[in-house]
Design an enzyme around this catalytic site. Sequence first.
Site, PDB file in Angstrom:
ATOM      1  N   GLY A  73       7.871   1.497  -0.966  1.00  0.00           N
ATOM      2  CA  GLY A  73       8.340   2.213   0.220  1.00  0.00           C
ATOM      3  C   GLY A  73       9.643   1.623   0.749  1.00  0.00           C
ATOM      4  O   GLY A  73      10.544   2.359   1.165  1.00  0.00           O
ATOM      5  N   SER A  74       9.755   0.309   0.702  1.00  0.00           N
ATOM      6  CA  SER A  74      10.980  -0.343   1.191  1.00  0.00           C
ATOM      7  C   SER A  74      12.194   0.110   0.383  1.00  0.00           C
ATOM      8  O   SER A  74      13.271   0.356   0.934  1.00  0.00           O
ATOM      9  CB  SER A  74      10.851  -1.863   1.094  1.00  0.00           C
ATOM     10  OG  SER A  74       9.760  -2.323   1.841  1.00  0.00           O
ATOM     11  N   ASN A 154       3.608   2.022  12.035  1.00  0.00           N
ATOM     12  CA  ASN A 154       2.621   1.206  11.328  1.00  0.00           C
ATOM     13  C   ASN A 154       1.868   0.236  12.226  1.00  0.00           C
ATOM     14  O   ASN A 154       0.817  -0.248  11.852  1.00  0.00           O
ATOM     15  CB  ASN A 154       3.294   0.442  10.180  1.00  0.00           C
ATOM     16  CG  ASN A 154       4.572  -0.229  10.585  1.00  0.00           C
ATOM     17  OD1 ASN A 154       5.518   0.418  11.045  1.00  0.00           O
ATOM     18  ND2 ASN A 154       4.638  -1.532  10.447  1.00  0.00           N
ATOM     19  N   GLN A 182       3.303   5.633   6.383  1.00  0.00           N
ATOM     20  CA  GLN A 182       1.980   5.594   7.024  1.00  0.00           C
ATOM     21  C   GLN A 182       1.360   6.982   7.182  1.00  0.00           C
ATOM     22  O   GLN A 182       0.160   7.090   7.421  1.00  0.00           O
ATOM     23  CB  GLN A 182       2.070   4.937   8.411  1.00  0.00           C
ATOM     24  CG  GLN A 182       2.316   3.445   8.401  1.00  0.00           C
ATOM     25  CD  GLN A 182       1.133   2.631   7.889  1.00  0.00           C
ATOM     26  OE1 GLN A 182      -0.011   3.069   7.892  1.00  0.00           O
ATOM     27  NE2 GLN A 182       1.420   1.433   7.419  1.00  0.00           N
ATOM     28  N   SER A 202       4.884   5.390  -0.067  1.00  0.00           N
ATOM     29  CA  SER A 202       4.517   4.210  -0.852  1.00  0.00           C
ATOM     30  C   SER A 202       3.104   4.379  -1.396  1.00  0.00           C
ATOM     31  O   SER A 202       2.235   4.929  -0.717  1.00  0.00           O
ATOM     32  CB  SER A 202       4.590   2.972   0.048  1.00  0.00           C
ATOM     33  OG  SER A 202       4.080   1.851  -0.648  1.00  0.00           O
ATOM     34  N   THR A 240      13.357   1.207 -16.368  1.00  0.00           N
ATOM     35  CA  THR A 240      12.229   1.796 -17.095  1.00  0.00           C
ATOM     36  C   THR A 240      11.078   2.045 -16.128  1.00  0.00           C
ATOM     37  O   THR A 240      10.706   1.164 -15.359  1.00  0.00           O
ATOM     38  CB  THR A 240      11.789   0.846 -18.229  1.00  0.00           C
ATOM     39  OG1 THR A 240      12.926   0.633 -19.073  1.00  0.00           O
ATOM     40  CG2 THR A 240      10.650   1.435 -19.038  1.00  0.00           C
ATOM     41  N   CYS A 327       3.476 -15.553  16.232  1.00  0.00           N
ATOM     42  CA  CYS A 327       3.567 -16.398  15.045  1.00  0.00           C
ATOM     43  C   CYS A 327       3.351 -15.644  13.733  1.00  0.00           C
ATOM     44  O   CYS A 327       3.824 -16.071  12.683  1.00  0.00           O
ATOM     45  CB  CYS A 327       2.570 -17.537  15.125  1.00  0.00           C
ATOM     46  SG  CYS A 327       2.767 -18.476  16.636  1.00  0.00           S
TER      47      CYS A 327
HETATM   48  C1  LIG Z   1       4.256  -0.440   4.365  1.00  0.00           C
HETATM   49  C2  LIG Z   1       5.400   0.261   4.981  1.00  0.00           C
HETATM   50  C3  LIG Z   1       6.664   0.253   4.362  1.00  0.00           C
HETATM   51  C4  LIG Z   1       6.965  -0.550   3.145  1.00  0.00           C
HETATM   52  O1  LIG Z   1       6.347  -0.073   1.985  1.00  0.00           O
HETATM   53  P1  LIG Z   1       6.230  -1.079   0.729  1.00  0.00           P
HETATM   54  O2  LIG Z   1       5.730  -0.226  -0.381  1.00  0.00           O
HETATM   55  O3  LIG Z   1       5.249  -2.129   1.145  1.00  0.00           O
HETATM   56  O4  LIG Z   1       7.582  -1.622   0.481  1.00  0.00           O
HETATM   57  C5  LIG Z   1       7.687   0.957   4.981  1.00  0.00           C
HETATM   58  N1  LIG Z   1       7.471   1.650   6.100  1.00  0.00           N
HETATM   59  C6  LIG Z   1       6.275   1.686   6.717  1.00  0.00           C
HETATM   60  C7  LIG Z   1       6.108   2.493   7.962  1.00  0.00           C
HETATM   61  C8  LIG Z   1       5.199   0.983   6.176  1.00  0.00           C
HETATM   62  O5  LIG Z   1       4.021   1.011   6.795  1.00  0.00           O
END
Ligand SMILES: *Cc1c(COP(=O)(O)O)cnc(C)c1O
Length: 388
Positions: A73-74, A154, A182, A202, A240, A327
């Site tokens: 997702g990132s 999230n 999400q 994601s 790939t 923390c």
């Molecule tokens: C988990 C999340 C991501 C990141 O997805 P990854 O696959 O862990 O990189 C981005 N945006 C939101 C809102 C998320 O909850």
Amino acid sequence: MEDRFVYADNAATTPIDPRVLEKMMPFLTTEYGNASTLYSLGSSSRDAMEEARRQVALLMNADPGEIYFTGCGSESDNMALRGWMHSKQNKGKKHLITTKIEHHAILHTAQALEKEGFEVTYLPVDKHGMVELDVLEQAIRPDTALVSIMFANNEIGTVNPIAEIGKLCKEKGVIFHTDAVQAYGHVPVDVKAMNIDILSISGHKINAPKGVGAIYIRKGILLNPVITGGGQEKGRRAGTENVASIVGLGEAARIKRETMEEEAAYVGKLSRKLIDGVLKFPQTILTGHPEQRLPGTCSFCINAIEGESLVLMLDFNGICASTGSACSTGSLDPSHVLLGIGLSHEISHGSLRLTLGMQNTEEDVDYILERLEQVVKTLRAMSPIWHD
Ligand SMILES: *Cc1c(COP(=O)(O)O)cnc(C)c1O
């Protein structure tokens, strides 16, 4: 109640659905062909990927040709922001609009773009974490290249009015991206009806594996690639393909399409029970929107307690939970989301997020409530700032 193990952190990640794993297995064993090759071993990988693309597209009402697989997702978020802003760099459009409470995949990317000379507006949100349309409208400038607003948050689960935001962006002629990581597979997502131009998802938030994601890019929109190399994914994302995980993502999307409504009702009912129970504890508030929220997200601030202590003590009781308190993020400040909805540092310190999924039961909720009540009492008894 007897000790049990309760996983209540489904917004952090979800377990792989056994049906998903089963669908993936051949591509981790016998069907190892590279999808780019000409011989038949590769074509079974290729066919399976195209079926996954079709399934991922169906669950958001996109065309399969508008889906590109990524590493997470990132990465999809990076591709949307960097790819689109860089493509507009020499066309006089250097302004990006996002919100203060996005995931760090968006926020840190926006900050990196600022260092490159782009201008970013971080919209404030209301006390429930929702974007206000008039605030967005006022922020749009002639040089705005992109609006990026998360579908659902999230940490607090608030679901934004995405269809209205999409409509406004369309009227203003601005491209609209949404981080739907999400939301996808949990609430209805329709890129056509909601006028979404670019959307991130994601795998691991919908019972598919970690390390696979996808981006929807409306036909006709050309982003600069972020990962360059071979011609995979029509030249938009080199490397790939992670065939097995892509197949897993496709199967997860297929399952969610069949079960999403039922899951939302089931998980929503459990959440209601959990929220009602926790709010009976004195000096406890629900964070996020009271109604427009993800079915499984139960987020609170519990006064006079540290979120970290709560999470650790819940862990001793076999309960996996999370906190947006200081923390956990390795910094002294509570989460930007809690501060973004206007909570004080003091209140934010007691943040607790419990996110439920299909694997959870009523007994799990009863157990969480029983143990949480004990933990809260114990911690408050030791707290120098607790007064009832
Ligand atoms: C988990 C999340 C991501 C990141 O997805 P990854 O696959 O862990 O990189 C981005 N945006 C939101 C809102 C998320 O909850």
